[in-house]
Design a protein around this motif. Sequence first.
Motif, PDB file in Angstrom:
ATOM      1  N   ASP A 102       0.537  -1.126  -0.289  1.00 31.81           N
ATOM      2  CA  ASP A 102      -0.093  -0.005   0.211  1.00 31.81           C
ATOM      3  C   ASP A 102       0.742   1.253   0.072  1.00 31.81           C
ATOM      4  OD1 ASP A 102      -2.231  -1.252  -0.075  1.00 31.81           O
ATOM      5  OD2 ASP A 102      -2.888  -1.114   1.924  1.00 31.81           O
ATOM      6  N   ALA A 103       2.164   1.408   0.755  1.00 28.75           N
ATOM      7  CA  ALA A 103       2.655   2.177   0.978  1.00 28.75           C
ATOM      8  C   ALA A 103       3.536   2.344   0.152  1.00 28.75           C
ATOM      9  CB  ALA A 103       3.798   1.997   2.415  1.00 28.75           C
ATOM     10  N   ALA A 104       3.766   1.740  -0.805  1.00 28.75           N
ATOM     11  CA  ALA A 104       4.962   1.848  -2.111  1.00 28.75           C
ATOM     12  C   ALA A 104       4.294   2.303  -3.251  1.00 28.75           C
ATOM     13  CB  ALA A 104       5.520   0.735  -2.458  1.00 28.75           C
ATOM     14  N   ILE A 105       3.080   1.846  -3.387  1.00 27.02           N
ATOM     15  CA  ILE A 105       2.008   2.661  -4.117  1.00 27.02           C
ATOM     16  C   ILE A 105       1.490   4.164  -4.137  1.00 27.02           C
ATOM     17  CG2 ILE A 105      -0.607   2.041  -5.080  1.00 27.02           C
ATOM     18  CD1 ILE A 105       0.131  -1.144  -4.931  1.00 27.02           C
ATOM     19  N   LEU A 106       1.276   4.582  -2.772  1.00 28.25           N
ATOM     20  CA  LEU A 106       0.274   5.188  -2.858  1.00 28.25           C
ATOM     21  C   LEU A 106       1.879   6.496  -2.609  1.00 28.25           C
ATOM     22  CD1 LEU A 106      -1.708   4.541   0.377  1.00 28.25           C
ATOM     23  CD2 LEU A 106      -2.752   5.009  -2.097  1.00 28.25           C
ATOM     24  N   ILE A 107       2.988   6.361  -1.960  1.00 28.08           N
ATOM     25  CA  ILE A 107       3.972   7.562  -2.058  1.00 28.08           C
ATOM     26  C   ILE A 107       4.087   7.984  -3.990  1.00 28.08           C
ATOM     27  CG2 ILE A 107       6.623   7.732  -2.181  1.00 28.08           C
ATOM     28  CD1 ILE A 107       5.210   7.826   0.464  1.00 28.08           C
ATOM     29  N   SER A 108       3.590   6.829  -5.032  1.00 28.80           N
ATOM     30  CA  SER A 108       4.350   7.101  -6.184  1.00 28.80           C
ATOM     31  C   SER A 108       2.766   7.995  -6.738  1.00 28.80           C
ATOM     32  CB  SER A 108       4.036   6.005  -6.992  1.00 28.80           C
ATOM     33  OG  SER A 108       2.621   5.119  -6.858  1.00 28.80           O
ATOM     34  N   MET A 109       2.063   8.760  -5.494  1.00 27.46           N
ATOM     35  CA  MET A 109       1.194   9.695  -5.950  1.00 27.46           C
ATOM     36  C   MET A 109       1.631  11.301  -5.800  1.00 27.46           C
ATOM     37  SD  MET A 109      -2.190   9.129  -5.994  1.00 27.46           S
ATOM     38  CE  MET A 109      -2.811  10.285  -5.678  1.00 27.46           C
ATOM     39  N   SER A 110       3.197  11.410  -5.057  1.00 27.12           N
ATOM     40  CA  SER A 110       3.842  12.902  -5.416  1.00 27.12           C
ATOM     41  C   SER A 110       4.076  13.857  -6.670  1.00 27.12           C
ATOM     42  CB  SER A 110       5.323  12.292  -4.442  1.00 27.12           C
ATOM     43  OG  SER A 110       5.846  11.372  -4.862  1.00 27.12           O
ATOM     44  N   PRO A 111       4.368  12.890  -7.302  1.00 32.25           N
ATOM     45  CA  PRO A 111       4.186  13.291  -8.916  1.00 32.25           C
ATOM     46  C   PRO A 111       2.406  14.432  -9.178  1.00 32.25           C
ATOM     47  CG  PRO A 111       5.146  11.087  -9.628  1.00 32.25           C
ATOM     48  CD  PRO A 111       4.475  11.417  -8.065  1.00 32.25           C
ATOM     49  N   VAL A 112       1.996  13.651  -8.754  1.00 32.24           N
ATOM     50  CA  VAL A 112       0.439  13.900  -9.252  1.00 32.24           C
ATOM     51  C   VAL A 112       0.096  14.966  -8.325  1.00 32.24           C
ATOM     52  CG1 VAL A 112      -1.812  13.960  -8.476  1.00 32.24           C
ATOM     53  CG2 VAL A 112      -0.572  12.395  -9.513  1.00 32.24           C
ATOM     54  N   PHE A 113       0.770  15.648  -6.999  1.00 33.76           N
ATOM     55  CA  PHE A 113       0.687  16.065  -5.798  1.00 33.76           C
ATOM     56  C   PHE A 113       1.638  17.416  -6.609  1.00 33.76           C
ATOM     57  CE2 PHE A 113      -0.555  13.481  -2.894  1.00 33.76           C
ATOM     58  CZ  PHE A 113      -1.673  13.670  -2.103  1.00 33.76           C
ATOM     59  N   ILE A 114       2.398  16.933  -6.225  1.00 34.18           N
ATOM     60  CA  ILE A 114       3.603  18.517  -7.718  1.00 34.18           C
ATOM     61  C   ILE A 114       2.790  18.943  -8.399  1.00 34.18           C
ATOM     62  CG2 ILE A 114       5.926  18.677  -8.489  1.00 34.18           C
ATOM     63  CD1 ILE A 114       7.090  16.227  -7.512  1.00 34.18           C
ATOM     64  N   VAL A 115       1.919  18.706  -9.500  1.00 32.52           N
ATOM     65  CA  VAL A 115       1.511  19.633 -10.127  1.00 32.52           C
ATOM     66  C   VAL A 115       0.702  20.477  -9.419  1.00 32.52           C
ATOM     67  CG1 VAL A 115      -0.252  18.632 -12.532  1.00 32.52           C
ATOM     68  CG2 VAL A 115       1.623  17.287 -12.483  1.00 32.52           C
ATOM     69  N   LEU A 116      -0.101  19.743  -8.876  1.00 28.59           N
ATOM     70  CA  LEU A 116      -1.180  20.802  -7.906  1.00 28.59           C
ATOM     71  C   LEU A 116      -0.776  21.627  -7.535  1.00 28.59           C
ATOM     72  CD1 LEU A 116      -3.785  18.299  -6.794  1.00 28.59           C
ATOM     73  CD2 LEU A 116      -4.267  19.394  -8.690  1.00 28.59           C
ATOM     74  N   LEU A 117       0.241  21.462  -6.700  1.00 26.96           N
ATOM     75  CA  LEU A 117       0.969  22.923  -5.804  1.00 26.96           C
ATOM     76  C   LEU A 117       1.896  23.692  -6.558  1.00 26.96           C
ATOM     77  CD1 LEU A 117       2.579  20.683  -3.056  1.00 26.96           C
ATOM     78  CD2 LEU A 117       0.445  21.703  -3.144  1.00 26.96           C
ATOM     79  N   SER A 118       2.293  22.983  -7.589  1.00 30.99           N
ATOM     80  CA  SER A 118       3.123  24.185  -9.205  1.00 30.99           C
ATOM     81  C   SER A 118       2.007  24.988  -9.447  1.00 30.99           C
ATOM     82  CB  SER A 118       3.539  22.806  -9.734  1.00 30.99           C
ATOM     83  OG  SER A 118       4.657  22.264  -9.344  1.00 30.99           O
ATOM     84  N   TRP A 119       0.723  23.915  -9.686  1.00 33.03           N
ATOM     85  CA  TRP A 119      -0.350  25.137 -10.117  1.00 33.03           C
ATOM     86  C   TRP A 119      -1.295  26.072  -9.611  1.00 33.03           C
ATOM     87  CZ3 TRP A 119      -5.451  24.184  -8.743  1.00 33.03           C
ATOM     88  CH2 TRP A 119      -6.581  25.071  -9.050  1.00 33.03           C
ATOM     89  N   LEU A 120      -0.490  25.655  -7.962  1.00 28.59           N
ATOM     90  CA  LEU A 120      -1.545  26.438  -6.930  1.00 28.59           C
ATOM     91  C   LEU A 120       0.148  28.398  -6.597  1.00 28.59           C
ATOM     92  CD1 LEU A 120      -3.731  24.176  -4.592  1.00 28.59           C
ATOM     93  CD2 LEU A 120      -3.669  26.559  -5.755  1.00 28.59           C
ATOM     94  N   PHE A 121       0.932  27.565  -6.354  1.00 27.16           N
ATOM     95  CA  PHE A 121       1.977  28.523  -6.002  1.00 27.16           C
ATOM     96  C   PHE A 121       2.560  28.915  -6.864  1.00 27.16           C
ATOM     97  CE2 PHE A 121       1.137  25.286  -1.871  1.00 27.16           C
ATOM     98  CZ  PHE A 121       0.146  26.717  -1.334  1.00 27.16           C
ATOM     99  N   LEU A 122       2.897  27.510  -7.838  1.00 27.18           N
ATOM    100  CA  LEU A 122       4.081  28.691  -9.125  1.00 27.18           C
ATOM    101  C   LEU A 122       3.036  28.740 -11.053  1.00 27.18           C
ATOM    102  CD1 LEU A 122       6.934  25.377  -8.781  1.00 27.18           C
ATOM    103  CD2 LEU A 122       7.296  27.569  -7.271  1.00 27.18           C
ATOM    104  N   LYS A 123       2.164  28.566 -10.400  1.00 26.28           N
ATOM    105  CA  LYS A 123       0.591  29.708 -11.122  1.00 26.28           C
ATOM    106  C   LYS A 123       1.457  28.609 -12.999  1.00 26.28           C
ATOM    107  CE  LYS A 123      -0.329  31.925  -8.406  1.00 26.28           C
ATOM    108  NZ  LYS A 123      -1.668  32.125  -7.844  1.00 26.28           N
ATOM    109  N   GLU A 124       2.342  27.193 -13.394  1.00 33.12           N
ATOM    110  CA  GLU A 124       1.743  26.414 -14.146  1.00 33.12           C
ATOM    111  C   GLU A 124       0.076  26.027 -14.021  1.00 33.12           C
ATOM    112  OE1 GLU A 124       4.897  23.210 -13.332  1.00 33.12           O
ATOM    113  OE2 GLU A 124       6.859  24.781 -12.871  1.00 33.12           O
ATOM    114  N   LYS A 125       0.829  25.995 -15.382  1.00 33.07           N
ATOM    115  CA  LYS A 125      -1.314  25.191 -16.367  1.00 33.07           C
ATOM    116  C   LYS A 125      -1.052  24.488 -15.891  1.00 33.07           C
ATOM    117  CE  LYS A 125      -1.165  29.610 -19.921  1.00 33.07           C
ATOM    118  NZ  LYS A 125      -1.448  29.982 -20.944  1.00 33.07           N
ATOM    119  N   ILE A 126      -2.322  23.790 -15.756  1.00 30.84           N
ATOM    120  CA  ILE A 126      -2.713  22.802 -16.044  1.00 30.84           C
ATOM    121  C   ILE A 126      -3.713  22.087 -17.197  1.00 30.84           C
ATOM    122  CG2 ILE A 126      -3.977  20.641 -14.951  1.00 30.84           C
ATOM    123  CD1 ILE A 126      -3.432  21.685 -12.335  1.00 30.84           C
TER     124      ILE A 126
END
Length: 306
Positions: A102-126
Amino acid sequence: MIPPEQEKSALFRCHLSLFFVILIWGSTFVNIKIVLPQIPPITIALLRFIIASIVMGFFLVITKQPRLKKQDLPRMIITGFTGITAFNVLQNLGLRYAGATDAAILISMSPVFIVLLSWLFLKEKISTFQLIGISIAFTGSVLVATNGSLNNTGGFDRLRVYGDILILLSSLTWAIFSVSLKKLLNTYPPVTIMTYSTIIGTIFLLPLSFLEYPVNFQAINLAGWLNIIYLGLLASALGNLIWNWALSKVSPVTAGAYLYLSPVVSAVVAFIFLNEIPSVYTITGGIIIILGTFFASKHDSTVESR
């Protein structure tokens, strides 16, 4: 000019090194699960990163890597706290209840969170394609965490869900770490950033470890200490150094592709050492997460660490 034979040989060694690192990183979830009955979760992280700090600090000095400038200290403190302290505390706490797979699978979600945070704080387009990928990945995470059931019966396990949520939060802190270090990467090589982040994160872990005082270190057997050394020396120190060396030889996209093997490695190792048998929902959810993460990731990964 490098002869083609030597170039092919060097490229083969590089790919072999990347695969070796993924074997190590994929197994760390199992190592932590094995040690948890003997050592509290925060203390595991502290011992692990004391070892890593010593090894990486020594490497920083002897290879004469660039030193941290005072004006960059605040940002480096953020990276150390999020990428080392918060990430590992949440991960280790979650592993008390979540399975290693479970942990190994869910940790692989980090790139998804990176995209969301980059959109929120770095104003990168999605893009629309990325939004679809994000939705797919989160659907997979729900399937893994709930084991396919949202009822109080059957496959639903409250403690498991609690552990999986902590793992997801650790994935989010890794994303915060990745976004915060983007400016640092314009000034410092990855080895410098990871070394300072590791040392700073270890300093934060020290007072947090007092929450688990007293710890009976005499209860730790030889296997427990070997697992701690493995986590600190191989997974955190040597793994990072090899990974960053490989990134200088191949593109981040090529290296990043190996990260998708981590949940597979973890599942195999967990089956061998913990007798964990992933359910159909875990396997299906894992495939969905990896697929969604692939779609959601629009740019190369920056620094990976364990």
